[in-house]
Design an enzyme around this catalytic site. Structure first.
Site, mmCIF file in Angstrom:
data_model
loop_
_atom_site.group_PDB
_atom_site.id
_atom_site.type_symbol
_atom_site.label_atom_id
_atom_site.label_comp_id
_atom_site.label_asym_id
_atom_site.label_seq_id
_atom_site.Cartn_x
_atom_site.Cartn_y
_atom_site.Cartn_z
ATOM 1 N N SER A 17 0.624 -1.686 -0.273
ATOM 2 C CA SER A 17 -0.002 0.294 -0.021
ATOM 3 C C SER A 17 0.741 1.243 0.275
ATOM 4 O O SER A 17 0.472 1.931 -0.613
ATOM 5 C CB SER A 17 -0.915 0.454 1.501
ATOM 6 O OG SER A 17 -2.100 -0.947 1.240
ATOM 7 N N ARG A 40 0.376 8.595 5.407
ATOM 8 C CA ARG A 40 -0.858 8.097 5.725
ATOM 9 C C ARG A 40 -2.192 9.083 5.022
ATOM 10 O O ARG A 40 -3.326 7.658 5.702
ATOM 11 C CB ARG A 40 0.022 7.828 6.980
ATOM 12 C CG ARG A 40 0.504 6.881 7.480
ATOM 13 C CD ARG A 40 0.532 6.827 9.565
ATOM 14 N NE ARG A 40 0.860 6.079 9.629
ATOM 15 C CZ ARG A 40 0.760 4.650 10.672
ATOM 16 N NH1 ARG A 40 -0.542 4.191 9.605
ATOM 17 N NH2 ARG A 40 1.366 3.820 10.815
ATOM 18 N N HIS A 43 -3.294 6.957 2.803
ATOM 19 C CA HIS A 43 -3.595 5.755 2.754
ATOM 20 C C HIS A 43 -4.877 5.676 3.627
ATOM 21 O O HIS A 43 -5.907 4.833 3.837
ATOM 22 C CB HIS A 43 -2.713 4.808 3.628
ATOM 23 C CG HIS A 43 -2.541 3.414 3.923
ATOM 24 N ND1 HIS A 43 -3.110 2.713 5.103
ATOM 25 C CD2 HIS A 43 -1.827 1.815 3.095
ATOM 26 C CE1 HIS A 43 -3.269 1.993 5.419
ATOM 27 N NE2 HIS A 43 -2.859 1.520 4.184
#
Length: 210
Positions: A17, A40, A43
């Site tokens: 990812s 992040r 994500h």
């Protein structure tokens, strides 16, 4: 019944990812200490372009990391933001505080003619000094913390302001960006936001991509 073919190893899912994010997002435009935040954020929502709306003060990451390492409290506007913070990443057993469900909130909200989320901010006590404030749901909470600081309340070390919505979200983030108290901040402009995005910023500051 035949089993589906899919990756089952959590570590490998994370690795792939973050690798995809890095290859698609062009994160070299960000300072090194903000790249884990940007990663992040992407994500958490699956949208690479979300970082096009990312804005932060010059030393936001440094201020947030230092506060967390010093054991600061973390204040959240809703329980979902609190739940999204990965406690094992926190560097100093930091206390995470959400006062939204305090038994006195409804009465106080009525008294000040504001939302419960805004009223809950008034219950953030002395630990507000040098804290990390994380707003992912309620624009009124973000507006209220800015008002409180202007009224003389202790200053947080960092405000992560990423409320989601159609009413007040855009305006509250702009107010954070333009705050006259020179507060350190991280925000994502526009209507996008939410608990997962807000908590992901804390997770990045606390533990990078660990």
């Amino acid at each position: 019944m035949a089993a589906f073919e899919y990756i089952r190893d959590p570590a490998e899912i994370y690795r792939q990812s973050f690798s995809i994010v890095e290859s698609e997002a062009g994160l070299d435009r960000f300072p090194v200490d903000m790249r884990s935040v940007a990663t992040r954020l992407i994500h958490s929502c699956g949208m690479v372009d979300v970082v096009d709306d990312l804005e932060f003060s010059a030393t936001a990451s440094e201020a947030g990391q230092r506060a967390l390492k010093n054991g600061c409290a973390i204040f959240t506007d809703v329980e979902m933001v609190k739940a999204g913070i990965i406690e094992r990443l926190l560097p100093a057993n930091n206390e995470i505080i959400c006062t939204l469900n305090n038994e006195h909130i409804r009465a106080h909200a009525k008294k000040i003619a504001n939302t419960r989320s805004a009223a809950a901010v008034d219950f953030w006590g002395d630990q507000l000094e040098g804290s990390v404030v994380v707003v992912g749901n309620a624009p009124t909470a973000l507006f209220r913390i800015l008002e409180r600081v202007e009224e003389g309340a202790p200053k947080p070390a960092l405000i992560v302001g990423i409320p989601v919505g159609f009413v007040g979200a855009v305006e509250s983030k702009q107010a954070l960006s333009e705050n006259p108290s020179s507060l350190e901040f991280i925000t994502v402009h526009g209507r996008r936001g939410g608990s997962a995005m807000a908590s992901s910023v804390v997770n990045a500051l606390a533990g990078g991509l660990g």
